[in-house]
Enzyme design. Sequence first.
Site, PDB file in Angstrom:
ATOM      1  CB  SER A   1     -19.744 -13.417   0.382  1.00 21.11           C
ATOM      2  OG  SER A   1     -19.193 -12.675  -1.438  1.00 21.11           O
TER       3      SER A   1
ATOM      4  CE  LYS B   1     -14.057  -9.148   3.980  1.00 18.01           C
ATOM      5  NZ  LYS B   1     -14.754  -9.170   2.674  1.00 18.01           N
TER       6      LYS B   1
ATOM      7  CD  GLU C   1      -7.378  -5.740   6.221  1.00 19.06           C
ATOM      8  OE1 GLU C   1      -6.204  -5.419   7.747  1.00 19.06           O
ATOM      9  OE2 GLU C   1      -7.946  -6.768   5.999  1.00 19.06           O
TER      10      GLU C   1
END
Length: 398
Positions: free
Chosen positions: A380, A90, A112
């Site tokens: 990830s 991210k 968010e």
Amino acid sequence: MKTLPDDRGYFGDYGGRFVPETLMAPLAELERAYRKASRDRAFQTRLDDLLRSYVGRPTPLYLARRLSAGLGGARIWLKREDLCHTGAHKINNALGQGLLACEMGKGRVIAETGAGQHGVAVATAAALLGLECRVYMGTEDMRRQELNVVRMGLMGAEVVPVEAGSRTLKDAINEALRDWVTNVSGTHYILGSVLGPHPYPMMVRDFQTVIGREALLQFRKAARTLPDMVVACVGGGSNAAGIFTAFVPHENVGLVGVEAGGRGLAPGEHAARFSGTGASGILHGTRTLVLQDDDGQILDTHSVSAGLDYPAVGPEHVQWQESGRVTYTNVDDEEAIAAFHVLAESEGIVPALESAHALAYAMKVAPAMPLATNVLVNLSGRGDKDLGEVGRVEREAP
Ligand SMILES: *Cc1c(COP(=O)(O)O)cnc(C)c1O
């Protein structure tokens, strides 16, 4: 495929910009700023420097020998996005958009978050760049990901609990969009996946494609070939788009996206948009595949992993599925938790529950593949955030 989406933000029939009038101008401004930044040498150099010196890129490509030997068949390789600063992919996008907010002269960012990883990444980028930061998070996710709530607070971000709906990611996005409509002049909304109105699906993908560009070069160097299959989990679809994009032109490389099968494929029990139960619809500003009932009401979703628990998927994935270039499948909660344990015990790597979905699929297919073949899994994120939730699920198991 590289020039997609078209000028109006469509990937074939999917994508676009379905927002209230007040957001049309800021989205156009964002698109202009993004296009300018992607051609701007100084911007790219600044981002590349931070990705290297702050995030820790390039992340390693790792051959999981013990895991592979235990399974037999294909060798399993891991792209170690879990080793990024803050523990997931991210941050690649959060930093890119944080820098873009600075370019646009906006001193406040909002976001968010589902698993909390995007919120943490944005809070981190905001601290690094000196931006004011507010993160919207469903209270169900706050319960599941308490540690990340604490982390965001430590870095000076304000976490706003969202009580609406299923109190997860979908509801948090609604609140963030509401904030943006109200405060649009000084605020940039850092959306966390390849979702939302144009230009987000394109822009977030582009900021994540560093994963696949690195992986392709690393794989060629290490194995002198390309992988036979690349597997990634698909929540909104950013880590998958990030690793797939570089491999899309290489048609011999099979691409597989793994969704959350949850507790099974009954309505409300999963987030498997491609399992046959999703239908075309509009959610959060984009036309895409959405889990909905016969009246078009958005269905609740369930996954043991907060990051996959979302009723829609990035529009480019729908086009990839329709073109046949990417295959989508799903893995349920139990299989993901089993894979979580296997990787920890065989390699000393504790994966995020999201990533464990991709891994579980690789573990399912590898044994039937020839010995000389290779499966590349995008790991990830890391699983520290999930230790509490795995413990809780296992205590409650019948
Ligand atoms: C958020 C998250 C995901 C799901 O989001 P995508 O946009 O589909 O990548 C997957 N893995 C981890 C570790 C995450 O934090």
